[in-house]
Design a protein around this motif. Structure first.
Motif, PDB file in Angstrom:
ATOM      1  N   ALA A 125       0.840  -1.201   0.000  1.00  0.00           N
ATOM      2  CA  ALA A 125       0.000   0.000   0.000  1.00  0.00           C
ATOM      3  C   ALA A 125       0.870   1.244   0.000  1.00  0.00           C
ATOM      4  O   ALA A 125       1.996   1.240   0.517  1.00  0.00           O
ATOM      5  N   LEU A 166      -3.444   0.595  -3.506  1.00  0.00           N
ATOM      6  CA  LEU A 166      -3.445  -0.678  -2.788  1.00  0.00           C
ATOM      7  C   LEU A 166      -3.155  -1.814  -3.755  1.00  0.00           C
ATOM      8  O   LEU A 166      -3.567  -1.777  -4.919  1.00  0.00           O
ATOM      9  N   LEU A 170      -3.032  -7.216  -0.472  1.00  0.00           N
ATOM     10  CA  LEU A 170      -3.326  -6.719   0.874  1.00  0.00           C
ATOM     11  C   LEU A 170      -4.531  -7.445   1.463  1.00  0.00           C
ATOM     12  O   LEU A 170      -4.651  -7.575   2.689  1.00  0.00           O
ATOM     13  N   LEU A 185      -4.084  -2.459   6.927  1.00  0.00           N
ATOM     14  CA  LEU A 185      -2.955  -1.550   6.733  1.00  0.00           C
ATOM     15  C   LEU A 185      -1.971  -1.642   7.892  1.00  0.00           C
ATOM     16  O   LEU A 185      -0.751  -1.670   7.668  1.00  0.00           O
ATOM     17  N   VAL A 194       4.168  -0.619   3.854  1.00  0.00           N
ATOM     18  CA  VAL A 194       3.290   0.514   3.535  1.00  0.00           C
ATOM     19  C   VAL A 194       4.140   1.768   3.399  1.00  0.00           C
ATOM     20  O   VAL A 194       4.767   2.216   4.367  1.00  0.00           O
TER      21      VAL A 194
END
Length: 223
Positions: A125, A166, A170, A185, A194
């Motif tokens: 992400a 994204l 994920l 996240l 991330v």
């Protein structure tokens, strides 16, 4: 790269405007909020767009149609009941494909240049963060050397803008149900997967009548 606009919320704090109008079609300076995103996405080179909806979603489909008048191809992901952010994105993954995609909350207004996100994603992400607004002074995350980490009490933090890229990975192991995006996240953050950036331009979380008025003042200043 495909894009997704999250448009399934009821917008309860914007009542009575949202009693008979879905929040993304609430107007600022005479233009439905979601149309600002459509115009900016098209200008940034995006062509394929997915929009999820629940509350009064048929109005969104009727208003936007197939997206041709905006230079876009719109597909819709309908939800009987809102699936929250994570669940809504997961439901739409078959429409988004196997590559990283842009996601943007339908209830924000911003002058962010979406074209800057049309680049390879090396993590799971990439989040766009903004200065903490008055209504969310505690923030969400912290940015350290372009990596995003969970906020730590007493240390500087930033707020998630509702704009991200994204990777479908994920959502590995998720099921078709209502769930939030933030825990996914944070799991990825603990693995150092991330990345992020600090956006210092204009951004408003249009959650209340007062903040809708803020957007109208910003738009009026452009005239």
């Amino acid at each position: 790269m495909k894009a997704m606009i999250l448009a399934a919320g009821k917008g309860e704090r914007l009542r009575p405007l949202t009693l008979h109008t879905p929040k993304p079609l609430v107007r600022a300076a005479g233009v439905p909020l979601i149309e600002y995103h459509l115009r900016n996405l098209a200008a940034a080179g995006f062509r394929q767009l997915v929009i999820n909806h629940a509350w009064l979603g048929e109005q969104i489909e009727n208003h936007l149609g197939d997206g041709a008048r905006f230079g876009l191809e719109i597909a819709y992901s309908a939800e009987g009941e809102p699936l929250e952010t994570g669940g809504g994105i997961f439901r739409a993954l078959p429409l988004l494909g196997d590559e990283p995609f842009l996601v943007v909350n339908g209830d924000i207004w911003t002058d962010y240049d979406f074209s800057s996100l049309r680049r390879p994603l090396t993590d799971l992400a990439h989040l766009v963060l903004v200065d903490n607004p008055a209504h969310h002074a505690g923030g969400d995350f912290r940015l350290y050397d372009s990596q995003v980490e969970d906020a730590i009490a007493g240390q500087p933090s930033l707020t998630y803008s509702g704009i991200a890229v994204l990777h479908p990975r994920l959502f590995a192991g998720c099921r078709d149900s209502a769930f939030k995006l933030a825990p996914l996240l944070r799991d990825a953050m603990r693995e150092g997967l991330v990345s992020g950036e600090h956006f210092r331009g204009r951004w408003v979380d249009v959650g209340t009548h007062e903040r809708l008025a803020d957007v109208e003042r910003l738009l009026a200043s452009e005239v």
